[in-house]
Design an enzyme around this catalytic site. Structure first.
Site, PDB file in Angstrom:
ATOM      1  N   THR A 172     -26.483  -8.866  11.529  1.00  0.00           N
ATOM      2  CA  THR A 172     -27.381  -8.566  10.413  1.00  0.00           C
ATOM      3  C   THR A 172     -26.605  -8.033   9.219  1.00  0.00           C
ATOM      4  O   THR A 172     -25.758  -7.146   9.347  1.00  0.00           O
ATOM      5  CB  THR A 172     -28.431  -7.525  10.842  1.00  0.00           C
ATOM      6  OG1 THR A 172     -29.168  -8.055  11.937  1.00  0.00           O
ATOM      7  CG2 THR A 172     -29.373  -7.196   9.700  1.00  0.00           C
ATOM      8  N   CYS A 197      -3.904   4.357   7.553  1.00  0.00           N
ATOM      9  CA  CYS A 197      -4.227   3.820   8.873  1.00  0.00           C
ATOM     10  C   CYS A 197      -3.186   4.180   9.920  1.00  0.00           C
ATOM     11  O   CYS A 197      -3.399   3.966  11.105  1.00  0.00           O
ATOM     12  CB  CYS A 197      -4.390   2.301   8.799  1.00  0.00           C
ATOM     13  SG  CYS A 197      -5.753   1.804   7.727  1.00  0.00           S
ATOM     14  N   ALA A 204     -14.151  -2.733   0.132  1.00  0.00           N
ATOM     15  CA  ALA A 204     -14.884  -2.090  -0.957  1.00  0.00           C
ATOM     16  C   ALA A 204     -14.462  -0.653  -1.217  1.00  0.00           C
ATOM     17  O   ALA A 204     -14.453  -0.193  -2.363  1.00  0.00           O
ATOM     18  CB  ALA A 204     -16.389  -2.148  -0.675  1.00  0.00           C
ATOM     19  N   HIS A 205     -14.089   0.080  -0.183  1.00  0.00           N
ATOM     20  CA  HIS A 205     -13.832   1.506  -0.389  1.00  0.00           C
ATOM     21  C   HIS A 205     -12.527   1.773  -1.129  1.00  0.00           C
ATOM     22  O   HIS A 205     -12.237   2.915  -1.496  1.00  0.00           O
ATOM     23  CB  HIS A 205     -13.864   2.259   0.944  1.00  0.00           C
ATOM     24  CG  HIS A 205     -12.655   2.075   1.814  1.00  0.00           C
ATOM     25  ND1 HIS A 205     -11.663   3.017   1.898  1.00  0.00           N
ATOM     26  CD2 HIS A 205     -12.291   1.071   2.645  1.00  0.00           C
ATOM     27  CE1 HIS A 205     -10.742   2.606   2.754  1.00  0.00           C
ATOM     28  NE2 HIS A 205     -11.097   1.426   3.211  1.00  0.00           N
ATOM     29  N   GLN A 211      -5.095  -3.589  -2.155  1.00  0.00           N
ATOM     30  CA  GLN A 211      -4.634  -2.621  -3.154  1.00  0.00           C
ATOM     31  C   GLN A 211      -4.688  -3.170  -4.581  1.00  0.00           C
ATOM     32  O   GLN A 211      -4.483  -2.433  -5.542  1.00  0.00           O
ATOM     33  CB  GLN A 211      -3.201  -2.185  -2.832  1.00  0.00           C
ATOM     34  CG  GLN A 211      -3.058  -1.434  -1.526  1.00  0.00           C
ATOM     35  CD  GLN A 211      -3.749  -0.086  -1.517  1.00  0.00           C
ATOM     36  OE1 GLN A 211      -3.897   0.543  -2.562  1.00  0.00           O
ATOM     37  NE2 GLN A 211      -4.181   0.375  -0.351  1.00  0.00           N
ATOM     38  N   ASN A 251       0.797  -1.213   0.000  1.00  0.00           N
ATOM     39  CA  ASN A 251       0.000   0.000   0.000  1.00  0.00           C
ATOM     40  C   ASN A 251       0.838   1.277   0.000  1.00  0.00           C
ATOM     41  O   ASN A 251       0.349   2.340  -0.376  1.00  0.00           O
ATOM     42  CB  ASN A 251      -0.950   0.026   1.205  1.00  0.00           C
ATOM     43  CG  ASN A 251      -0.229  -0.228   2.513  1.00  0.00           C
ATOM     44  OD1 ASN A 251       0.456  -1.240   2.669  1.00  0.00           O
ATOM     45  ND2 ASN A 251      -0.378   0.677   3.455  1.00  0.00           N
TER      46      ASN A 251
END
Length: 394
Positions: free
Chosen positions: A244, A334, A207-208, A186, A158
Site C-alpha cells: 500500500t 549508516c 526524501a529525508h 547526496q 556521502n
C-alpha cells in the site's frame, strides 16, 4: 540552531521543511484513503499520488511511469543491483554469471548488496579512486566485460563530498550496452538530476536527505531497463513493487524535491559560504588540521567538510562536541558506532590513524555565520582538550 544544538550533519538527515509537513498533514487523517480502493476516498488518494509522481518526474526530466516509489535509498539501491543482476542471470542461465562494476567508495547499501550478489555467484569488480575520492570513466571502462550487466557509481560521495563524473561514466556504459545506476542521494537539491544529462538508466533518491520525510524514496528506472522485481503483493507501482502506498510520504517527497530543486543555486551559495568560513577559520586556529577529499571547488559538494585532526580520535571528538551542543559525524550515518576506519578514506589511501582522526561537518539551511563562529571556538577547544588528554602536542 535546531533546539539547543548546532546541527552540522545534514548529510545524515535533514529536518522536515514546514511546508512539506503542511502538505503531508491532510493525508494522515482527513484524506486517508487507500489509493487502490475504487470509491471516491481512495481515488482521491490515487489522484494525489499520481500528481506527486508527475511532479517528481518533472525534476528528473523523465516519464512519471519511470518512477518507482520505495521505502528509501537502501531499498532502491538493492532493487537496482539485485533486479538487474537476477534478470540478466534468468535470461542467460547457461552462460557465465553476470558481472557488476561498482566502486570502492559506495554507500554501504550498494557495497553490501554487491557483496551479497557475489556470494550468490555473480562477479563484482570495484573501481579504485584517487586520493581525492574520485573515480575515472577510463578505469570504469577498463573493467567492463562482455557479461557486465550493470555499472553502479554514486553521484556524490556521502563522506568526503567528491562529485563523480557520472555523465561521462554513463556514456561509457551506454557505449558498451550496459545499464548505468547512480546513487544520487547526496546530490538532490545540490546538483542537476536530469537523467538524460547524467546518462542514467537507474537513479536512487531518499526524501529525508532533502528536507522531506524519512521512510520514503524512489528508484528511477528508464523505460526498457528491465529488472527482476523483488517485492510482490498487491500490484502497486505498476506491478513492480507491492505494498500500500505511503500517501503522506509520497506527497512530502514530491514537495520537498520540487522545492529543493528550485532553490539549488541559493542553497549551494548559502552552504558554500558557511562551509568555507568553517574550514578557513579552523585552519587558522587548529594546528595540523587537514582536509580530506577534493579541494573546496566544483568537484566537491558545497556543504561538505571532512577534516582530520592529528592525534585525535574522531569518535572522542564527536562526543566532546555533542556535550557542547554541536552535532557532527565520523562519516556515514549508516555505519556510525562501528570501530572500523572509514572505507572511503581507506580507499583514498589514508592511514588508519588519519581515518580515525577524521570528522565530517555537513551544513544546511538552518545554519548561520554566527553559529559557525561559535563552532570554530568549540572545535578548537575540544581538539586541544582531547590532544592534551592523549598526551599529543599541538
Amino acid at each position: 540552531m535546531i533546539g539547543d544544538t548546532v546541527y552540522l550533519d545534514h548529510a545524515a538527515t535533514t529536518p522536515v521543511d514546514p511546508k512539506v509537513l503542511a502538505a503531508m498533514q491532510p493525508f494522515f487523517q482527513e484524506h486517508f484513503g487507500n489509493p487502490s480502493s475504487v470509491y471516491r476516498l481512495g481515488q482521491d488518494a490515487r489522484a494525489v499520488v499520481d500528481k506527486a509522481r508527475l511532479a517528481m518526474a518533472g525534476v528528473l526530466s523523465c516519464q512519471a511511469s519511470e518512477i518507482i516509489v520505495t521505502s528509501g535509498a537502501t531499498e532502491s539501491d538493492n532493487l537496482a543491483l539485485s533486479g538487474v543482476a537476477w534478470l540478466a542471470r534468468q535470461r542467460h542461465p547457461e552462460g557465465p554469471w553476470p558481472h557488476i562494476v561498482t566502486t570502492a567508495i559506495e554507500h554501504s547499501a550498494v557495497l553490501y548488496a554487491a557483496e551479497w550478489l557475489a556470494q550468490q555467484g555473480f562477479a563484482v569488480s570495484y573501481v579504485p579512486c584517487d586520493d581525492e575520492g574520485r573515480v575515472s570513466a577510463a578505469d570504469v571502462e577498463a573493467l567492463i566485460r562482455p557479461e557486465t550487466c550493470l555499472v553502479s557509481v554514486m553521484y556524490a560521495n556521502n563522506e568526503v563530498g567528491a562529485i563523480q563524473p557520472v555523465a561521462e561514466i554513463g556514456a561509457v556504459a551506454r557505449r558498451h550496452g550496459v545499464l548505468f545506476h547512480t546513487d544520487a542521494v547526496q546530490a538532490a537539491g545540490v546538483l542537476t538530476l536530469n537523467v538524460d544529462t547524467l546518462n542514467a538508466d537507474l537513479l536512487t533518491l531518499s526524501a529525508h536527505k532533502f528536507y522531506g520525510p524519512k521512510g520514503v524514496g524512489l528508484l528511477y528506472a528508464r523505460s526498457g531497463s528491465h529488472l527482476a522485481w523483488t517485492q510482490r503483493g498487491g500490484g502497486q507501482e505498476g506491478g513492480r513493487r507491492g505494498g500500500t502506498e505511503n500517501v503522506p510520504g509520497i506527497v512530502g517527497m514530491a514537495v520537498a524535491l520540487a522545492k529543493a530543486d528550485a532553490r539549488r543555486e541559493a542553497y549551494n551559495a548559502h552552504c558554500r559560504t558557511l562551509r568555507d568560513q568553517l574550514v578557513h577559520r579552523l585552519a587558522d586556529v587548529v594546528p595540523e588540521m587537514v582536509v580530506n577529499g577534493p579541494s573546496m571547488g566544483e568537484c566537491r559538494l558545497p556543504n561538505n567538510a571532512n577534516l582530520a585532526f592529528r592525534g585525535v580520535q574522531g569518535e572522542t571528538l564527536l562526543l566532546t562536541l555533542d556535550l557542547q551542543g554541536v552535532a557532527a559525524s565520523a562519516g556515514s550515518a549508516c555505519t556510525a558506532g562501528k570501530a572500523e576506519p572509514s572505507h572511503v578514506l581507506e580507499a583514498m589511501g589514508h592511514t588508519p590513524e588519519r581515518c580515525r582522526s577524521s570528522v565530517r561537518f555537513t551544513l544546511g539551511w538552518d545554519n548561520t555565520a554566527e553559529e559557525i563562529d561559535e563552532v570554530v571556538d568549540i572545535v578548537a577547544n575540544a581538539v586541544s582538550h582531547v590532544r592534551t588528554l592523549a598526551g599529543v602536542a599541538g
